[in-house]
Design a protein around this motif. Structure first.
Motif, PDB file in Angstrom:
ATOM      1  N   SER A   1       0.808  -1.218   0.000  1.00 30.57           N
ATOM      2  CA  SER A   1       0.000   0.000   0.000  1.00 30.57           C
ATOM      3  C   SER A   1       0.839   1.265   0.000  1.00 30.57           C
ATOM      4  O   SER A   1       0.290   2.355   0.135  1.00 30.57           O
ATOM      5  CB  SER A   1      -0.930  -0.001   1.219  1.00 30.57           C
ATOM      6  OG  SER A   1      -0.189  -0.050   2.420  1.00 30.57           O
TER       7      SER A   1
ATOM      8  N   GLN B   1      -0.971   7.214   6.969  1.00 28.56           N
ATOM      9  CA  GLN B   1      -0.478   7.489   5.628  1.00 28.56           C
ATOM     10  C   GLN B   1      -0.692   8.958   5.319  1.00 28.56           C
ATOM     11  O   GLN B   1      -1.526   9.620   5.939  1.00 28.56           O
ATOM     12  CB  GLN B   1      -1.201   6.647   4.569  1.00 28.56           C
ATOM     13  CG  GLN B   1      -0.913   5.162   4.620  1.00 28.56           C
ATOM     14  CD  GLN B   1      -1.690   4.421   3.550  1.00 28.56           C
ATOM     15  OE1 GLN B   1      -2.718   3.811   3.817  1.00 28.56           O
ATOM     16  NE2 GLN B   1      -1.196   4.478   2.326  1.00 28.56           N
TER      17      GLN B   1
ATOM     18  N   ALA C   1      -4.564   4.405  -3.473  1.00 28.96           N
ATOM     19  CA  ALA C   1      -3.931   3.101  -3.274  1.00 28.96           C
ATOM     20  C   ALA C   1      -3.103   2.781  -4.511  1.00 28.96           C
ATOM     21  O   ALA C   1      -3.638   2.744  -5.623  1.00 28.96           O
ATOM     22  CB  ALA C   1      -4.979   2.003  -3.048  1.00 28.96           C
TER      23      ALA C   1
ATOM     24  N   THR D   1       3.795   3.714   4.936  1.00 29.83           N
ATOM     25  CA  THR D   1       2.933   4.025   6.068  1.00 29.83           C
ATOM     26  C   THR D   1       3.790   4.199   7.310  1.00 29.83           C
ATOM     27  O   THR D   1       4.951   3.776   7.352  1.00 29.83           O
ATOM     28  CB  THR D   1       1.890   2.915   6.289  1.00 29.83           C
ATOM     29  OG1 THR D   1       2.578   1.672   6.496  1.00 29.83           O
ATOM     30  CG2 THR D   1       0.975   2.781   5.088  1.00 29.83           C
TER      31      THR D   1
ATOM     32  N   TYR E   1      -5.012   8.562   2.315  1.00 26.06           N
ATOM     33  CA  TYR E   1      -5.670   7.261   2.518  1.00 26.06           C
ATOM     34  C   TYR E   1      -6.487   6.824   1.306  1.00 26.06           C
ATOM     35  O   TYR E   1      -6.736   5.628   1.138  1.00 26.06           O
ATOM     36  CB  TYR E   1      -6.589   7.334   3.734  1.00 26.06           C
ATOM     37  CG  TYR E   1      -5.866   7.592   5.031  1.00 26.06           C
ATOM     38  CD1 TYR E   1      -5.152   6.576   5.668  1.00 26.06           C
ATOM     39  CD2 TYR E   1      -5.873   8.843   5.615  1.00 26.06           C
ATOM     40  CE1 TYR E   1      -4.478   6.812   6.855  1.00 26.06           C
ATOM     41  CE2 TYR E   1      -5.205   9.094   6.803  1.00 26.06           C
ATOM     42  CZ  TYR E   1      -4.511   8.077   7.412  1.00 26.06           C
ATOM     43  OH  TYR E   1      -3.837   8.315   8.585  1.00 26.06           O
TER      44      TYR E   1
END
Length: 377
Positions: free
Chosen positions: A121, A135, A141, A124, A138
């Protein structure tokens, strides 16, 4: 009868010609032959190269120069990530999307559970006591795991030892500090004896002890679940009464190209302190996938989307929402660098070398077109 007036005798000076010859007539500007010839342009100036001995300073001058200040200790002093050539490859487990790579800038941070996570992803940030990994955005992705990171791993939040890193400006003064500098006697709660101090101007003042704030702390809330905070579902009449006063005013939260960022969570709770509805207006790229954006709004903020009209979302805080016991997360003081992702458009197709791909492109350019598309009138 008086005699008629006689003309004055002209003098020799007036008869003399002031020019040796008659002046020539003015040239006709409209004729191209009479136009002035433009001057040739000046040659460009050549930069003189400094002599080779100029860069070599004597040893006593080098010793007199102050040493450059090291800025690697604090990330706020580092150069912007667009100008640096730092590239640190991600471990294969994280690059393949099978696991996560934990990176820590300080061994003490790793022991306390503060680390940077690089996984499928993206990048983070993990803090102890947080319900989820933080993050920068959000709602975005990535489609592929990052290959490398552009800067050394560090947390973009305030360190727990100091309120914030020095960024060139002093922090804003509180009301107590402003009153202390003006020499105003501050009031104190009943039943408490304030400390008596003397200012630099010799004025006796009464001040209150300032509570030490930790900007890096995480308080997930009072432990209630999202369903308990929202309570019973709203009826259509209640939804209509809640949304009606917020339809026209511009007290809203604008979401731009970065999507739902981490600091916007604090802004949503600031709206909920004064009203039950937070109006969110989405602009640009996030409007392409509104379902994903609404999902992250509900999951990260803990509210409920009660109405959505195009790119405008009305986020309800819940029946049992308490602003004093709400979850609090640290703010990001600067934007972290975007990691290095693989190219979406490959320069060389699979199974071909770069020379073969260039040769096939060259052949395709000289082929006759099957059909030429023209303008349809």
């Amino acid at each position: 009868m008086p005699p008629p007036p006689q003309r004055p005798i002209p003098s020799h000076v007036g008869r003399a010609s002031l020019f040796t010859s008659a002046p020539p007539p003015l040239p006709n500007r409209r004729n191209s032959k009479n136009r002035p010839v433009p001057l040739p342009p000046l040659p460009p100036r050549r930069r003189r190269r400094p002599p080779e001995n100029q860069h070599q300073r004597p040893s006593h001058e080098q010793e007199a120069m102050p040493a450059r200040r090291t800025t690697d200790a604090n990330p706020a002093f580092r150069a912007p990530h667009l100008r640096t050539s730092y590239r640190k490859p991600v471990p294969p487990a994280a690059a393949a999307g099978e696991g996560e790579a934990l990176l820590a800038a300080d061994p003490t941070d790793a022991a306390a559970g503060r680390s940077v996570v690089v996984g499928p992803s993206g990048v983070t940030f993990r803090l102890p006591g947080a319900p989820f990994d933080f993050q920068f955005s959000y709602s975005e992705a990535p489609r592929a795991a990052p290959l490398a990171i552009r800067e050394p791993p560090f947390l973009p939040f305030a360190p727990p030892t100091m309120p914030r890193p020095w960024t060139g400006k002093a922090p804003l003064l509180t009301k107590e500090e402003k009153a202390r500098r003006r020499g105003v006697r501050l009031h104190t709660p009943l039943g408490q004896e304030p400390p008596r101090t003397v200012s630099a101007h010799g004025i006796m003042m009464e001040v209150r002890g300032r509570r030490q704030r930790d900007f890096a702390r995480v308080s997930p809330g009072d432990g209630r679940s999202r369903e308990e905070v929202i309570g019973e579902p709203l009826t259509s009449a209640e939804v209509r009464d809640l949304i009606k006063p917020h339809m026209s005013h511009n007290r809203q939260l604008n979401i731009g190209r970065d999507g739902l960022t981490h600091n916007m969570l604090e802004m949503i709770h600031c709206h909920w302190r004064r009203q039950e509805i937070c109006k969110v207006r989405c602009r640009g790229v996030p409007t392409v996938d509104m379902n994903n954006l609404c999902h992250h709004l509900e999951e990260k903020s803990g509210g409920k989307v009660i109405k959505r009209v195009g790119g405008v979302v009305f986020l309800y805080r819940g029946r049992n929402y308490n602003p004093r016991t709400r979850p609090r997360y640290p703010l990001m003081l600067w934007k972290p660098a975007t990691p290095v992702y693989p190219k979406l458009i490959q320069q060389t197709p699979e199974g071909l070398t770069s020379e073969e791909a260039s040769e096939m492109r060259r052949r395709g350019q000289i082929l006759l077109p099957i059909l030429k598309l023209g303008m349809i009138l």
